[in-house]
Design an enzyme around this catalytic site. Structure first.
Site: not given
Length: 367
Positions: A59, A91, A161, A207
């Site tokens: 803001e 704000c 995946a 991996d």
């Protein structure tokens, strides 16, 4: 202007503020990434998004850009303006001082220091307030902050995946490319918007991943890397360990983990997180509570069937993202722990997108 016209205008400008809020996802510390735009006579005259590290808020940045044009304007804010004093004034008070005539808010802030108080300050000072415009859309972006505020843990995003025959890999073959480059680039973007990316040690060994953001221009947005490794099996020669002094790397270990292995990893720059054990496994609720205490709001879980099953079994997953490729893995494949036909009832399909030749579907837990 009719009520319908006003609603259409509010939705259009709030959508712009929501798009702006995405810019600093994962970069604002304990604060949410909030977007604010200032509109006068149908023209955007100022905009801001929570700064890196969380300060300043959106803001005051938007008001500073608007300057005197903020007087009599409308402010669109994706989260209710804060109402508590810190190093800077609230704000809500900044909006009052700037002389805005109207404030349109999207999501409500569950923080007990706000929770309606920001809007109350605005109304008490004669500012017209419209609440919950595109609230669901804003909350989707702010989910990490909202979940951490309410559940005292980060949002958990589970990504997998999956091949066309519903496998996530093959036994003894290490990492298999199931999706194409466009989909993999999207995963890198999702990493860039998270506080941490998490895998189990089995995936880390099989991996040997980097778990970094490798998109041009976004390399510095690689999140903290977390490996669940109770007995410190992660090899010192792994990419995660060898790059630990460049990209922060945390290994969650059991209290009785070998002290020599601990010292070896720490010498390479790895930070050892003490984990509590439950039935011989790292206690995930306690781990997430600790990560929230470090200011983390979004944890991106990428690692392996067993790690996914642990989070699902503990009912700790908030968002499930499945990338489905055209690859067929066959009978030696590792079955996905979850797929479209076995989605928990409390999850609703949020997005259905295509990236190159691959399909991405995203389910979100109903709040």
């Amino acid at each position: 202007m009719s009520r319908d016209d006003a609603s259409s205008t509010d939705r259009r400008f709030m959508a712009a503020a929501i798009r702006l809020s995405r810019r600093n996802l994962g970069l604002t510390g304990t604060n949410p990434s909030v977007g604010t735009i200032i509109v006068k006579d149908g023209v955007i005259v100022g905009g801001g998004v929570t700064a890196l590290g969380g300060r300043p808020h959106a803001e005051p940045q938007a008001l500073a850009e608007a300057g005197e044009l903020a007087r009599g304007a409308t402010a669109y804010v994706t989260l209710e303006p804060c109402a508590h004093h810190g190093r800077t004034p609230p704000c809500a008070n900044a909006l009052v001082s700037a002389g805005v005539a109207r404030v349109v808010c999207a999501a409500s802030d569950p923080d007990e220091r706000v929770n309606g108080k920001g809007c109350a300050i605005l109304r008490a000072n004669g500012i017209e307030v419209t609440e919950r415009v595109l609230a669901e859309e804003a909350a989707d972006i702010l989910a990490g902050y909202l979940i951490r505020s309410v559940k005292k843990r980060p949002e958990v995003i589970l990504k997998m995946a999956i091949s066309s025959d519903w496998m996530i890999g093959a036994q003894g073959c290490g990492q298999i490319a199931i999706t194409g480059k466009v989909a993999r680039d999207q995963v890198h973007l999702m990493r860039a918007q998270a506080d941490a990316v998490l895998v189990g040690v089995g995936t880390a060994i099989a991996d040997d991943p980097e778990l970094t953001v490798r998109l041009p221009g976004l390399e510095r947005r690689s999140p903290v890397r977390i490996v669940i490794d109770p007995q410190l099996r992660l090899p010192a020669a792994s990419k995660l360990v060898q790059t630990a002094k460049v990209v922060p790397t945390n290994v969650v270990a059991a209290p009785d983990a070998d002290s020599a292995k601990r010292a070896s990893l720490e010498a390479h720059g790895v930070h050892i997180l003490p984990g509590e054990l439950h039935d011989g496994k790292i206690a995930l609720p306690e781990l997430l509570e600790d990560l929230a205490g470090q200011g983390m709001s979004r944890i991106f879980v990428e690692g392996g069937a067993s790690t996914a099953e642990m989070f699902l079994a503990e009912n700790l997953v908030d968002r499930i993202v499945l990338f489905r490729g055209g690859v067929v893995i066959g009978p030696d494949g590792i079955a996905a722990p979850i797929d479209e036909s076995r989605m928990p009832d409390e999850f609703a399909l949020k997005r259905n997108e295509r990236f190159g030749d691959d399909i991405c579907r995203e389910w979100v837990r109903r709040l």
